[in-house]
Design an enzyme around this catalytic site. Structure first.
Site, short mmCIF file in Angstrom:
data_model
loop_
_atom_site.label_atom_id
_atom_site.label_comp_id
_atom_site.label_asym_id
_atom_site.label_seq_id
_atom_site.Cartn_x
_atom_site.Cartn_y
_atom_site.Cartn_z
N ARG A 176 0.84 -1.22 0.00
CA ARG A 176 0.00 0.00 0.00
C ARG A 176 0.87 1.26 0.00
O ARG A 176 0.57 2.24 0.69
CB ARG A 176 -0.97 0.01 1.19
CG ARG A 176 -1.89 -1.16 1.22
CD ARG A 176 -2.84 -1.24 0.03
NE ARG A 176 -3.51 -2.52 0.02
CZ ARG A 176 -3.07 -3.57 -0.70
NH1 ARG A 176 -2.01 -3.47 -1.50
NH2 ARG A 176 -3.70 -4.72 -0.66
N SER A 226 -10.59 -1.50 3.79
CA SER A 226 -9.85 -1.82 5.03
C SER A 226 -9.34 -0.53 5.63
O SER A 226 -8.62 0.22 4.97
CB SER A 226 -8.66 -2.73 4.73
OG SER A 226 -9.12 -3.92 4.18
N GLU A 296 -4.76 2.75 6.94
CA GLU A 296 -4.48 2.70 5.50
C GLU A 296 -5.16 3.91 4.85
O GLU A 296 -4.70 4.46 3.86
CB GLU A 296 -5.04 1.39 4.92
CG GLU A 296 -4.85 1.27 3.43
CD GLU A 296 -5.31 -0.07 2.87
OE1 GLU A 296 -5.12 -1.11 3.53
OE2 GLU A 296 -5.87 -0.08 1.76
C1 FAD Z 1 -15.49 -1.18 -0.47
C2 FAD Z 1 -14.01 -0.93 -0.66
C3 FAD Z 1 -13.16 -1.97 -0.94
C4 FAD Z 1 -11.79 -1.75 -1.13
N1 FAD Z 1 -10.98 -2.81 -1.42
C5 FAD Z 1 -9.67 -2.59 -1.63
C6 FAD Z 1 -8.81 -3.69 -1.99
O1 FAD Z 1 -9.23 -4.83 -2.13
N2 FAD Z 1 -7.49 -3.41 -2.16
C7 FAD Z 1 -6.98 -2.15 -2.04
O2 FAD Z 1 -5.77 -1.98 -2.23
N3 FAD Z 1 -7.77 -1.11 -1.70
C8 FAD Z 1 -9.09 -1.29 -1.50
N4 FAD Z 1 -9.90 -0.23 -1.17
C9 FAD Z 1 -9.30 1.10 -0.95
C10 FAD Z 1 -9.24 2.01 -2.20
O3 FAD Z 1 -10.25 1.64 -3.14
C11 FAD Z 1 -7.87 1.97 -2.86
O4 FAD Z 1 -6.87 2.44 -2.00
C12 FAD Z 1 -7.83 2.76 -4.18
O5 FAD Z 1 -6.65 2.44 -4.88
C13 FAD Z 1 -7.88 4.28 -3.96
O6 FAD Z 1 -8.07 4.87 -5.24
P1 FAD Z 1 -8.87 6.24 -5.44
O7 FAD Z 1 -8.83 6.57 -6.89
O8 FAD Z 1 -10.21 6.15 -4.83
O9 FAD Z 1 -7.94 7.23 -4.64
P2 FAD Z 1 -8.35 8.34 -3.57
O10 FAD Z 1 -9.00 7.68 -2.41
O11 FAD Z 1 -9.09 9.44 -4.24
O12 FAD Z 1 -6.90 8.85 -3.14
C14 FAD Z 1 -6.01 8.01 -2.45
C15 FAD Z 1 -4.62 8.66 -2.45
O13 FAD Z 1 -4.12 8.64 -3.77
C16 FAD Z 1 -3.84 9.97 -4.22
N5 FAD Z 1 -4.17 10.00 -5.64
C17 FAD Z 1 -5.29 9.56 -6.26
N6 FAD Z 1 -5.16 9.68 -7.59
C18 FAD Z 1 -3.94 10.23 -7.82
C19 FAD Z 1 -3.22 10.60 -8.98
N7 FAD Z 1 -3.72 10.44 -10.21
N8 FAD Z 1 -1.99 11.15 -8.82
C20 FAD Z 1 -1.46 11.34 -7.59
N9 FAD Z 1 -2.10 11.00 -6.45
C21 FAD Z 1 -3.32 10.45 -6.57
C22 FAD Z 1 -4.69 10.87 -3.37
O14 FAD Z 1 -4.12 12.18 -3.30
C23 FAD Z 1 -4.64 10.13 -2.05
O15 FAD Z 1 -3.43 10.42 -1.38
C24 FAD Z 1 -11.28 -0.44 -1.00
C25 FAD Z 1 -12.15 0.64 -0.73
C26 FAD Z 1 -13.51 0.40 -0.57
C27 FAD Z 1 -14.43 1.56 -0.31
#
Ligand code: FAD
Length: 303
Positions: A176, A226, A296
């Site tokens: 992560r 998580s 996380e």
């Molecule tokens: C129901 C559920 C299930 C999930 N299951 C998993 C799983 O199985 N495995 C897992 O790893 N995660 C899981 N997650 C967590 C989450 O989906 C991941 O961490 C995902 O990768 C976050 O992506 P996001 O686009 O939503 O980023 P955001 O939540 O919008 O941002 C997360 C971080 O990334 C940065 N960021 C986002 N996009 C960019 C970009 N283009 N450039 C620079 N920085 C950026 C943001 O500034 C922030 O620091 C889950 C979440 C939920 C709600």
């Protein structure tokens, strides 16, 4: 936000993509979070680059938003500029097995696109409800796969405002975590390597994993997945359960009864409720097991 900065941004981003005091609860999967002073949706990589350079030159704090699926944003909001990359949404096949996706494309869309083109290797990420940009930053992973395994290269705006292409191995993907996250790079697109597969089998695998998620995870409630990282040698959910915290609540936030590793927004929780719950869980797990849980979920704003 001073008016000169706003005027400068209006030269880069059309008016309808500049929102003032936009509630972040509309953009997070927790469905919580107060207003961002300014919310911008640049139309393409060039506009994103201009915005980032302009804000850096003018010493304005900014935050890059993916799909908000790993974020806890303060109820007081964010005193800065939130840049949503949702309009960077191009997705294409470059050669037989390489997919190029812009940062704002959702993992679910890439998974469907890969399946439709009989490309295997992205099934693990179909149910991770974020963008591919966010997935790179977090090295998102599930069911034995992680972004590290399939990333050929990442195109990003580096801290000096220059667009760089990193090879996958230069991203230093960890659990992560990534060098992209540590450096504060802004990911604009990625190149992924998949392998030729059988469309029916890919589809079956996606269905099987979706079912597993539905059975194990409280998908019926808003959450950020998580809440805590997996401490080495343990499972966060088990430690939380062993500390007697299944169903433990603060305000409208609750440790999910279905999966103790998830904090859910059970009933109109505020970010303050969720934050307080996270702190209390951390404290009680430490008292019970001596293990320190590390969130996380990424926190933004004042808590
Ligand atoms: C129901 C559920 C299930 C999930 N299951 C998993 C799983 O199985 N495995 C897992 O790893 N995660 C899981 N997650 C967590 C989450 O989906 C991941 O961490 C995902 O990768 C976050 O992506 P996001 O686009 O939503 O980023 P955001 O939540 O919008 O941002 C997360 C971080 O990334 C940065 N960021 C986002 N996009 C960019 C970009 N283009 N450039 C620079 N920085 C950026 C943001 O500034 C922030 O620091 C889950 C979440 C939920 C709600």
């Amino acid at each position: 936000m001073n008016s000169e900065v706003l005027e400068g941004l209006r030269e880069i981003v059309p008016n309808e993509d500049i929102l003032i005091d936009e509630l972040m609860s509309r953009h997070t999967t927790f469905r919580t979070g107060g207003p961002a002073s300014l919310f911008l949706r640049p139309g393409d990589e060039e506009a994103a680059l201009k915005v980032v350079r302009f804000l850096r030159q003018n010493d304005q704090p900014f935050f890059i938003l993916g799909n908000g699926s790993n974020l806890l944003i303060s109820d007081k909001g964010y005193d800065g500029v939130v840049i949503s990359l949702e309009k960077l949404n191009d997705l294409r096949i470059e050669d037989d097995t390489t997919i190029v996706a812009e940062a704002g494309v959702l993992n679910s869309a890439i998974a469907s696109f890969a399946r439709d083109n009989a490309l295997a290797g992205f099934e693990f990420a179909a149910g991770i409800p974020g963008t591919i940009g966010g997935a790179m930053i977090m090295n998102a992973g599930a069911y034995g796969g992680e972004m590290k395994d399939i990333t050929v290269s990442v195109r990003a705006i580096a801290s000096d405002g220059v667009v760089v292409t990193y090879k996958g191995e230069e991203c230093d993907f960890g659990y992560r975590n990534s060098a992209l996250k540590k450096r504060g790079d802004v990911v604009t697109s990625v190149r992924l390597t998949l392998s030729k597969g059988d469309q029916e089998e890919i589809s079956e695998r996606m269905k099987e994993l979706a079912l597993k998620r539905k059975e194990k995870q409280p998908l019926e409630y808003p959450s950020a997945g998580s809440t805590f990282k997996r401490p080495e040698g343990y499972f966060a959910g088990k430690l939380i359960e062993d500390a007697g915290l299944r169903g433990f609540s603060v305000g409208g936030a609750q440790v999910s009864e279905k999966h103790c590793g998830f904090v859910i927004n059970k009933d109109n929780a505020t970010s303050a409720d969720i934050y307080e719950l996270i702190c209390e869980v951390k404290k009680r797990v430490y008292e019970n097991s001596g293990v320190t849980l590390e969130p996380e979920v990424i926190m933004l704003g004042e808590f």
